[in-house]
Design a protein around this motif. Structure first.
Motif, short mmCIF file in Angstrom:
data_model
loop_
_atom_site.label_atom_id
_atom_site.label_comp_id
_atom_site.label_asym_id
_atom_site.label_seq_id
_atom_site.Cartn_x
_atom_site.Cartn_y
_atom_site.Cartn_z
N ARG A 154 0.84 -1.21 0.00
CA ARG A 154 0.00 0.00 0.00
C ARG A 154 0.87 1.26 0.00
O ARG A 154 0.62 2.22 -0.72
CB ARG A 154 -0.92 0.01 1.22
CG ARG A 154 -2.01 1.08 1.10
CD ARG A 154 -2.79 1.24 2.36
NE ARG A 154 -3.45 0.01 2.77
CZ ARG A 154 -4.09 -0.12 3.93
NH1 ARG A 154 -4.14 0.88 4.77
NH2 ARG A 154 -4.68 -1.26 4.25
N THR A 155 1.91 1.24 0.82
CA THR A 155 2.82 2.39 0.91
C THR A 155 3.50 2.62 -0.43
O THR A 155 3.63 3.77 -0.89
CB THR A 155 3.92 2.11 1.96
OG1 THR A 155 3.32 1.45 3.06
CG2 THR A 155 4.57 3.37 2.43
N ASP A 186 2.44 1.82 -3.38
CA ASP A 186 1.46 2.39 -4.32
C ASP A 186 1.33 3.90 -4.14
O ASP A 186 1.34 4.67 -5.10
CB ASP A 186 0.07 1.75 -4.12
CG ASP A 186 0.03 0.33 -4.70
OD1 ASP A 186 0.97 -0.02 -5.43
OD2 ASP A 186 -0.93 -0.40 -4.40
N THR A 187 1.23 4.32 -2.87
CA THR A 187 1.09 5.76 -2.57
C THR A 187 2.31 6.54 -3.04
O THR A 187 2.19 7.58 -3.68
CB THR A 187 0.90 5.96 -1.04
OG1 THR A 187 -0.18 5.15 -0.61
CG2 THR A 187 0.61 7.40 -0.69
N GLU A 247 2.45 6.72 -6.83
CA GLU A 247 1.40 7.62 -7.34
C GLU A 247 1.88 9.07 -7.27
O GLU A 247 1.77 9.84 -8.23
CB GLU A 247 0.16 7.44 -6.44
CG GLU A 247 -1.15 7.65 -7.15
CD GLU A 247 -2.29 7.30 -6.20
OE1 GLU A 247 -2.86 8.24 -5.66
OE2 GLU A 247 -2.54 6.08 -5.97
N HIS A 248 2.44 9.43 -6.10
CA HIS A 248 2.93 10.80 -5.91
C HIS A 248 4.13 11.09 -6.82
O HIS A 248 4.27 12.20 -7.33
CB HIS A 248 3.30 11.04 -4.45
CG HIS A 248 2.12 11.04 -3.54
ND1 HIS A 248 2.22 11.08 -2.17
CD2 HIS A 248 0.78 11.01 -3.81
CE1 HIS A 248 1.00 11.07 -1.64
NE2 HIS A 248 0.12 11.02 -2.62
N GLN A 298 5.75 10.30 4.06
CA GLN A 298 4.95 9.20 4.60
C GLN A 298 5.20 9.00 6.09
O GLN A 298 4.41 8.40 6.79
CB GLN A 298 5.29 7.88 3.88
CG GLN A 298 4.89 7.82 2.42
CD GLN A 298 3.39 7.86 2.23
OE1 GLN A 298 2.64 7.20 2.93
NE2 GLN A 298 2.93 8.67 1.29
N SER A 352 2.84 4.03 7.44
CA SER A 352 1.97 4.37 6.32
C SER A 352 0.74 3.46 6.24
O SER A 352 -0.36 3.91 6.00
CB SER A 352 2.78 4.27 5.03
OG SER A 352 2.02 4.73 3.97
#
Length: 312
Positions: free
Chosen positions: A57-58, A60-61, A64-65, A92, A275
């Motif tokens: 998940r981290t 992915d974030t 994305e950024h 994060q 995160s």
């Protein structure tokens, strides 16, 4: 940077060597090995972040950024993405303004964690740090389940020069906390630090015990600020994340103490925990001595992770 901080940063850098060797070598390989920013480039970064225990998940974030900034700032060179990646990971891990609020108030700090993660040692070091910063600290030895936990904590209390209540094997943890609260109130302690039994394999018992401690605190010490810290072993990687998740199901966790960061190849887990669970890492441990447990500094940690700001 104070001498103590500098010394700790040096130990953190040294402790994260294995993580850095695995992680940064791969990252640098991507930044230097690609001539353009494309899907393959992002895929490589994704793989390295996930294998570096940063968590899905981290990752992915962060990606994305990274993609947003590349687009917005019209970045063409892969090498230019490294600093953005570092900044994103720092972002994060930011702690927020109120992370150490409990230090400024009359508070009760419950510390939980399974056996073997360095829980009792971390409590001892935390007690010493708080005492050194001018706080009046009382320890409650309410982990009466594990043989020798009380003795170990008593040893730390003596070393730190703080009072300890309880510590007999088989004592009722609730009774220990009750006595400790009475002592904290009558002696005007700033912080009551409470060791608790960490029986995750028997979640029902743990939940019942924590509920009982909560009832005692609500009744006997209603005005105290409450903090609940979980101690996790940094060498266990994704397993530490799973433990944090389980503990957060049985108690309102407000922070993490991440131990044994010296010599682990899984230091990236600090990023994932914060995160993925939204629970901040508040302290990190890199060794056996009192000064080897320090407040978490996101910038210093990520710089150490990437070897930035480190003399060659």
């Amino acid at each position: 940077m104070s001498e103590e901080k500098k010394g700790f940063f040096g130990r953190l850098v040294a402790g994260l060597t294995k993580t850095r060797d695995n992680f940064v070598a791969g990252i640098d390989g991507v930044f230097n090995g690609f001539s353009k920013i494309d899907d393959d480039f992002y895929e490589e970064i994704e793989e390295i972040l996930i294998t570096g225990d940063i968590g899905v998940r981290t990752t992915d974030t962060i990606l994305e950024h990274l993609k947003e900034r590349v687009k917005k700032e019209h970045i063409k060179e892969p090498a230019e993405c490294k600093q953005i990646l570092i900044d994103e990971i720092k972002e994060q891990m930011k702690l927020g303004e109120t992370a150490y609020e409990f230090e400024e108030k009359t508070s009760v700090v419950l510390v939980i964690g399974v056996n073997g993660v360095g829980k009792t040692t971390s409590i001892g070091k935390l007690a010493a740090n708080l005492k050194n910063s001018g706080k009046r600290v009382i320890l409650a030895a309410a982990d009466t389940f594990r043989a020798a936990a009380g003795e170990q904590l008593t040893e730390w209390a003596n070393r730190a020069g703080v009072e300890i209540i309880g510590g007999q094997e088989g004592q009722d943890p609730g009774a220990v906390l009750y006595d400790a609260v009475a002592a904290a109130k009558s002696r005007k302690a700033d912080i009551l630090l409470c060791d608790t039994a960490g029986r995750l394999h028997n979640k029902k018992n743990l939940m019942e015990e924590l509920k009982k401690l909560d009832r005692i605190l609500t009744k006997e010490f209603p005005d105290a600020y409450r903090e609940t810290l979980v101690v996790l072993d940094g060498t266990t990687g994704q397993n530490a994340l799973a433990q944090a998740k389980e503990f957060s199901e049985v108690a309102p966790i407000t922070g993490i103490i991440l131990t044994k960061l010296d010599g682990t190849a899984k230091g990236g887990i600090a990023v994932a925990i914060q995160s993925e669970l939204g629970i901040p890492v508040k302290y990190v441990g890199v060794g056996e001595h009192v000064e080897d447990l320090q407040k978490f500094d996101a910038d210093a940690f990520v710089d150490a992770l990437f070897g930035e700001g480190v003399a060659p």
